[in-house]
Design a protein around this motif. Structure first.
Motif, PDB file in Angstrom:
ATOM      1  N   SER A 386      68.274  14.753 -11.386  1.00 54.13           N
ATOM      2  CA  SER A 386      67.404  14.547 -10.235  1.00 54.13           C
ATOM      3  C   SER A 386      66.287  13.578 -10.585  1.00 54.13           C
ATOM      4  O   SER A 386      65.658  13.708 -11.653  1.00 54.13           O
ATOM      5  N   PRO A 387      65.982  12.622  -9.738  1.00 52.33           N
ATOM      6  CA  PRO A 387      64.858  11.713 -10.016  1.00 52.33           C
ATOM      7  C   PRO A 387      63.526  12.459 -10.123  1.00 52.33           C
ATOM      8  O   PRO A 387      62.623  12.019 -10.833  1.00 52.33           O
ATOM      9  N   ALA A 388      63.433  13.597  -9.433  1.00 54.49           N
ATOM     10  CA  ALA A 388      62.166  14.348  -9.430  1.00 54.49           C
ATOM     11  C   ALA A 388      62.032  15.299 -10.613  1.00 54.49           C
ATOM     12  O   ALA A 388      60.920  15.692 -10.968  1.00 54.49           O
ATOM     13  N   ASP A 389      63.149  15.698 -11.210  1.00 56.23           N
ATOM     14  CA  ASP A 389      63.124  16.642 -12.337  1.00 56.23           C
ATOM     15  C   ASP A 389      64.368  16.384 -13.174  1.00 56.23           C
ATOM     16  O   ASP A 389      65.469  16.785 -12.798  1.00 56.23           O
ATOM     17  N   ARG A 390      64.180  15.721 -14.305  1.00 58.54           N
ATOM     18  CA  ARG A 390      65.309  15.274 -15.110  1.00 58.54           C
ATOM     19  C   ARG A 390      66.093  16.426 -15.731  1.00 58.54           C
ATOM     20  O   ARG A 390      67.176  16.230 -16.254  1.00 58.54           O
ATOM     21  N   ASN A 394      70.803  16.219  -9.669  1.00 61.04           N
ATOM     22  CA  ASN A 394      70.434  15.567  -8.423  1.00 61.04           C
ATOM     23  C   ASN A 394      70.956  16.421  -7.264  1.00 61.04           C
ATOM     24  O   ASN A 394      72.138  16.762  -7.225  1.00 61.04           O
TER      25      ASN A 394
END
Length: 423
Positions: A386-390, A394
């Motif tokens: 996920s771009p918000a939480d690696r 995603n």
């Protein structure tokens, strides 16, 4: 018109000779090796008869029943054979009649494509307990991504059936012998597993070597749509065929499989089954390895196991997983097989995720990226995060359990593999 069984000769030169069916008399066959000229175009890794995530027929086996199974091949050819396994059976498996055909829709077949399968010219044949078998070849022109239907009838009790638990495809069953039926009327029972069937081989029309995808449920396709062929190996085969460079892409994933731990439910550990399931496939040139997340994740379930099928629950270190992966690479390279390694994808939000398991995952990925002796690496961790939480998948790729991918996620994996890396 129903086509009678034909024996194909001179396989290397591509010439064929035919003679009429022999009488239906029993034939017993022992394990059969890959043989020259053949290339696997579809595979499934065999497992012990057992309970699984969904009901299946493996423990009860079959008596006076017909089983019809549909698979989509990856590369085409001018002749075909099937491979059956009784590796985990406790008694001989006698097949009284078996056929191969192109698939029409559901359990229906294209009547003009029906081929009667034989072993040593006999319609009735036996696979000994603990053995594998390949049928005689039949002439059948197949194109890349064709669907084929394999049907067999067992009159006497088979005993527990060697199977592949998570097919993500519908298998059909009927009472009596319906192996030559073109329509689907008799096939009223269904299952989501494959039984005895471990391979479809072709005499290939191209010269590109096969690619084996090896690993656990993320290779097996958990989370993808049933009967849609959206597992990442299927998506990779589609991508290659669409580019005009079709080649065999073989799925040797087993849901729950581990690199370092044997399981009665999830198969022999990767280091034990690699020679058979990868190096034993005819025509293989490259293997993609995506494995290790179950080794470090299942150990986190020991305090509150979701099901007995996950046992055992050892605490496996990152070093043990790395040692196992290194062993797989060494085995492949010793046979001249190219190896692509894949990093482990994020699992935050799943039952596998703890600070301890995440530290192990990061250590394994660091080794894969910087130190592992792979011939190439595909960084699935970065591609699917996920771009918000690696540390999370995603959301666009998450099947909902924060561990497995959906159809879009498996398509993304296939798209991340560089064709040049396949050799």
């Amino acid at each position: 018109m129903t086509v009678t069984a034909i024996t194909v000769c001179a396989l290397i030169t591509g010439t064929v000779a035919a003679f009429p069916d022999t009488a239906r008399q029993p034939a017993t066959a022992t394990a059969t090796g890959p043989g020259p000229g053949w290339s696997a175009t579809w595979t499934a890794a065999p497992q012990r008869p057992s309970a699984s995530f969904a009901p299946n027929w493996s423990q009860q086996g079959f008596t006076r029943q017909t089983v019809r199974q549909i698979v989509r091949i990856s590369a085409g050819g001018k002749a075909a054979r099937i491979r059956l396994s009784n590796r985990y059976g406790t008694s001989p498996l006698t097949i009284d009649h078996a056929t191969l055909a192109r698939t029409d829709r559901g359990a229906a077949i294209e009547p003009g494509s029906l081929r009667h399968l034989t072993v040593r010219g006999k319609h009735t044949f036996t696979v000994p307990a603990g053995a594998d078998l390949a049928t005689d070849p039949v002439p059948l022109n197949l194109a890349a991504l064709d669907s084929v239907t394999i049907t067999f009838f067992a009159n006497r009790p088979t005993g527990p059936a060697t199977y592949h638990a998570q097919a993500l495809a519908t298998t059909y069953r009927a009472a009596g012998d319906h192996t030559a039926d073109a329509d689907a009327a008799a096939f009223t029972d269904t299952s989501q597993s494959w039984y005895y069937l471990t391979g479809v081989d072709v005499i290939p029309t191209g010269r590109r070597g096969g690619v084996v995808t090896f690993g656990d449920s993320l290779t097996d396709g958990a989370g993808s749509s049933t009967d849609a062929n959206n597992r990442y190996p299927d998506e990779l085969a589609e991508r290659l065929a669409g580019a005009g460079t079709p080649r065999a892409v073989l799925n040797q994933g087993i849901a729950g499989n581990r690199v370092t731990v044997d399981s009665a439910w999830f198969g022999d550990k990767a280091t034990a089954r690699f020679r058979r399931d990868v190096l034993g496939q005819p025509g293989v040139r490259t293997v993609i390895i995506l494995a290790g997340i179950n080794d470090i994740g299942i150990g986190e379930l020991a305090a509150a196991p979701p099901s007995p099928i996950f046992a055992p629950y050892p605490d496996v270190s990152a070093g043990q997983v790395i040692a196992g992966l290194r062993e797989l690479i060494q085995m492949a390279h010793a046979k001249g097989v190219r190896v692509i390694g894949a990093t482990l994808m994020p699992v935050k939000g799943s039952a596998y995720y703890t600070a301890r398991s995440e530290a192990k995952r990061e250590a394994i990925n660091a080794w894969i990226r910087a130190s592992a002796p792979f011939d190439a690496v595909v960084d699935l961790d970065r591609i699917t995060a996920s771009p918000a939480d690696r540390d999370r998948l995603n959301p666009a790729y998450d099947s909902g359990d924060h561990l497995h991918l959906n159809d879009a996620g498996y398509r993304a994996i296939a798209g991340a593999i560089h064709p040049a890396d396949l050799g």
